[in-house]
Design a protein around this motif. Structure first.
Motif, PDB file in Angstrom:
ATOM      1  N   TRP A   1       0.792  -1.334   0.087  1.00 37.18           N
ATOM      2  CA  TRP A   1       0.081   0.027   0.038  1.00 37.18           C
ATOM      3  C   TRP A   1       0.940   1.367  -0.229  1.00 37.18           C
ATOM      4  N   PHE A   2       0.287   2.301  -0.369  1.00 31.21           N
ATOM      5  CA  PHE A   2       0.755   3.712  -0.381  1.00 31.21           C
ATOM      6  C   PHE A   2       0.391   4.735   0.880  1.00 31.21           C
ATOM      7  N   GLY A   3       0.969   5.462   1.308  1.00 35.13           N
ATOM      8  CA  GLY A   3       0.614   6.484   2.211  1.00 35.13           C
ATOM      9  C   GLY A   3       1.210   7.797   2.173  1.00 35.13           C
ATOM     10  N   GLY A   4       0.536   8.752   2.791  1.00 33.87           N
ATOM     11  CA  GLY A   4       1.239  10.044   2.805  1.00 33.87           C
ATOM     12  C   GLY A   4       0.195  11.212   2.958  1.00 33.87           C
ATOM     13  N   GLY A   5       0.867  12.403   2.602  1.00 37.20           N
ATOM     14  CA  GLY A   5      -0.080  13.630   2.571  1.00 37.20           C
ATOM     15  C   GLY A   5       0.985  15.005   2.935  1.00 37.20           C
ATOM     16  N   SER A   6       0.107  15.906   3.203  1.00 31.31           N
ATOM     17  CA  SER A   6       0.852  17.205   3.730  1.00 31.31           C
ATOM     18  C   SER A   6      -0.059  17.950   4.247  1.00 31.31           C
ATOM     19  N   ASP A  65      -3.770   6.350   3.939  1.00 29.17           N
ATOM     20  CA  ASP A  65      -2.986   5.673   4.566  1.00 29.17           C
ATOM     21  C   ASP A  65      -3.442   4.048   3.987  1.00 29.17           C
ATOM     22  N   ASP A  66      -2.777   3.042   3.898  1.00 29.70           N
ATOM     23  CA  ASP A  66      -3.214   1.840   3.430  1.00 29.70           C
ATOM     24  C   ASP A  66      -4.068   1.939   2.132  1.00 29.70           C
ATOM     25  N   TYR A  67      -3.278   2.745   1.317  1.00 29.40           N
ATOM     26  CA  TYR A  67      -3.957   2.973  -0.111  1.00 29.40           C
ATOM     27  C   TYR A  67      -3.519   1.969  -1.049  1.00 29.40           C
ATOM     28  N   CYS A  68      -4.332   1.155  -1.379  1.00 29.60           N
ATOM     29  CA  CYS A  68      -4.089  -0.082  -2.377  1.00 29.60           C
ATOM     30  C   CYS A  68      -5.550  -0.474  -3.264  1.00 29.60           C
ATOM     31  N   THR A  69      -5.499   0.005  -4.373  1.00 29.23           N
ATOM     32  CA  THR A  69      -6.642  -0.280  -5.363  1.00 29.23           C
ATOM     33  C   THR A  69      -6.368  -1.656  -6.130  1.00 29.23           C
ATOM     34  N   GLY A  70      -5.050  -2.049  -5.695  1.00 29.66           N
ATOM     35  CA  GLY A  70      -4.976  -3.239  -6.703  1.00 29.66           C
ATOM     36  C   GLY A  70      -4.114  -2.843  -8.082  1.00 29.66           C
ATOM     37  N   ASP A  71      -4.317  -1.726  -8.615  1.00 28.01           N
ATOM     38  CA  ASP A  71      -3.328  -1.243  -9.739  1.00 28.01           C
ATOM     39  C   ASP A  71      -2.382  -0.415  -9.187  1.00 28.01           C
ATOM     40  N   TRP A  72      -0.933  -0.910  -9.341  1.00 29.68           N
ATOM     41  CA  TRP A  72       0.021  -0.117  -8.609  1.00 29.68           C
ATOM     42  C   TRP A  72       0.521   0.990  -9.355  1.00 29.68           C
ATOM     43  N   SER A  73       0.462   0.955 -10.564  1.00 34.85           N
ATOM     44  CA  SER A  73       0.817   2.127 -11.377  1.00 34.85           C
ATOM     45  C   SER A  73      -0.147   3.291 -11.141  1.00 34.85           C
ATOM     46  N   SER A  74      -1.327   2.903 -11.206  1.00 31.16           N
ATOM     47  CA  SER A  74      -2.236   4.057 -10.675  1.00 31.16           C
ATOM     48  C   SER A  74      -2.236   4.749  -9.364  1.00 31.16           C
ATOM     49  N   ASP A  75      -1.840   3.642  -8.318  1.00 28.80           N
ATOM     50  CA  ASP A  75      -1.714   4.277  -6.933  1.00 28.80           C
ATOM     51  C   ASP A  75      -0.432   5.005  -6.826  1.00 28.80           C
ATOM     52  N   PHE A  76       0.514   4.673  -7.617  1.00 27.69           N
ATOM     53  CA  PHE A  76       1.812   5.387  -7.462  1.00 27.69           C
ATOM     54  C   PHE A  76       1.610   6.484  -8.139  1.00 27.69           C
ATOM     55  N   ALA A  77       1.004   7.032  -9.345  1.00 22.82           N
ATOM     56  CA  ALA A  77       0.723   8.022  -9.805  1.00 22.82           C
ATOM     57  C   ALA A  77       0.067   8.917  -8.922  1.00 22.82           C
ATOM     58  N   LEU A  78      -0.805   8.529  -8.173  1.00 20.04           N
ATOM     59  CA  LEU A  78      -1.643   9.410  -7.247  1.00 20.04           C
ATOM     60  C   LEU A  78      -0.479   9.735  -6.321  1.00 20.04           C
ATOM     61  N   THR A  79       0.335   9.002  -5.593  1.00 19.10           N
ATOM     62  CA  THR A  79       1.268   9.254  -4.617  1.00 19.10           C
ATOM     63  C   THR A  79       2.173  10.206  -5.276  1.00 19.10           C
ATOM     64  N   GLN A  80       2.686  10.033  -6.118  1.00 17.73           N
ATOM     65  CA  GLN A  80       3.682  11.046  -6.803  1.00 17.73           C
ATOM     66  C   GLN A  80       3.059  12.377  -6.928  1.00 17.73           C
ATOM     67  N   ASP A  81       1.735  12.635  -7.262  1.00 19.92           N
ATOM     68  CA  ASP A  81       1.037  13.908  -7.332  1.00 19.92           C
ATOM     69  C   ASP A  81       1.137  14.595  -5.894  1.00 19.92           C
ATOM     70  N   ILE A  82       0.718  13.725  -4.958  1.00 19.72           N
ATOM     71  CA  ILE A  82       0.751  14.283  -3.453  1.00 19.72           C
ATOM     72  C   ILE A  82       1.853  14.776  -3.241  1.00 19.72           C
ATOM     73  N   GLY A  83       3.107  14.197  -3.699  1.00 21.07           N
ATOM     74  CA  GLY A  83       4.509  14.667  -3.569  1.00 21.07           C
ATOM     75  C   GLY A  83       4.758  16.075  -4.507  1.00 21.07           C
ATOM     76  N   ARG A  84       4.275  16.047  -5.756  1.00 24.16           N
ATOM     77  CA  ARG A  84       4.300  17.174  -6.564  1.00 24.16           C
ATOM     78  C   ARG A  84       3.646  18.340  -6.102  1.00 24.16           C
ATOM     79  N   ALA A  85       2.678  18.250  -5.420  1.00 18.18           N
ATOM     80  CA  ALA A  85       1.717  19.223  -5.176  1.00 18.18           C
ATOM     81  C   ALA A  85       2.603  20.054  -4.023  1.00 18.18           C
ATOM     82  N   PHE A  86       3.523  19.396  -3.278  1.00 17.28           N
ATOM     83  CA  PHE A  86       3.902  20.185  -2.196  1.00 17.28           C
ATOM     84  C   PHE A  86       4.547  21.537  -2.225  1.00 17.28           C
TER      85      PHE A  86
END
Length: 294
Positions: A143-148, A207-228
């Protein structure tokens, strides 16, 4: 299993760390008028961190980068790490109970990588801020997690609006439901129960974010980081030259006390880092350099 995805995520977190460190040092150089402009521009001190298993074997590590006493930042840490090994009994139980992951006691291996940032500012009008993104893997689930979230001691409605609008703009391409859900999640997570108040003006969190589509979930996580950076930097640019008095500084120190209370009592990342044997200086990097309690 998942070796390519792990390597991709770890490399991206490291790249984000490098970008932020560079931008923050450029900000220090450019602050040549206003409060603290006569100080030497701050620079990050970089320390390699190591994690070892109970038997002394290598279990990963990372970089702890901390700047202290700069022109703009009183203390800012940007940590990145990749750690692995076997979860202890308490962590296994937490995974099985809170996350509903079966099989952890039979195979408690884990791998985790991420970036964690906390900035405490010299000028009380400039807001403190927190950001992190991470990936966690076990043989049973990933899973992925994070935020700001923004933590001003002196609040400005227009600053809060900009911070949230920027995050929404980065999340909306992934679906219109993401921002309101992650905002609500942040409001719930960054709440201090014993004070009956939020520690700041919110942001986004998952937190605990997993749709089963790793590429899609990672892309969302990257944009959380890019927004900072686009969410935070304009606020610092606006407030870093603003004049302040002793009462403003007192307000800042008292607010930092709230931040310290939350991170030591409630923050999951702090608890996980200390329980799994990571470098305590890196784990506790988030604490402010000075704080005050009434």
């Amino acid at each position: 299993m998942f070796d390519t995805e792990k390597a991709t995520a770890a490399a991206w977190f490291r790249d984000l760390r490098n970008e932020i460190v560079s931008v923050f040092e450029q900000l220090e150089d450019s602050h040549d008028t206003g409060p603290f402009s006569d100080a030497q521009p701050g620079r990050f001190e970089v320390k390699e961190t190591k994690r070892h298993s109970d038997d002394g074997a290598d279990a990963g590590g990372g970089l702890m980068s901390v700047m202290r006493g700069g022109r703009v930042f009183e203390k800012v840490g940007v940590n990145v790490s990749t750690v692995f090994g076997q979860l202890g009994e308490r962590a296994q139980q937490a995974m099985a109970t809170r996350k509903g992951i079966p099989g952890m006691t039979e195979d408690p291996r884990f791998w985790a990588s991420g970036i964690s940032l906390v900035a405490h500012m010299q000028n009380p009008h400039a807001p403190a801020v927190h950001m992190n993104t991470r990936m966690f893997w076990t043989p049973h689930a990933w899973w992925f997690g994070g935020g700001s979230d923004l933590n001003p001691c002196i609040e400005y409605d227009e600053d809060t609006a900009h911070f949230h609008a920027t995050q929404k703009a980065h999340l909306d391409p992934h679906g219109p439901g993401h921002y309101p859900r992650l905002k609500e999640w942040a409001d719930e997570y960054f709440f201090i129960p014993h004070r009956k108040r939020a520690r700041g003006v919110g942001g986004i969190f998952l937190d605990d974010y997993c749709t089963g589509d790793w590429s899609s979930d990672f892309a969302l996580t990257q944009d959380i980081g890019r927004a900072f950076l686009p969410a935070f930097l304009p606020l610092v640019e606006k407030r870093r030259q603003q004049s302040f008095d002793a009462a403003d500084k007192d307000t800042q120190l008292i607010h930092r006390g709230l931040y310290a209370e939350y991170n030591l009592v409630y923050d999951r990342g702090t608890k996980f880092g200390l329980e799994t044997g990571h470098d305590p200086d890196a784990v506790l990097m988030s604490l402010p350099p000075l704080a005050k309690w009434v």
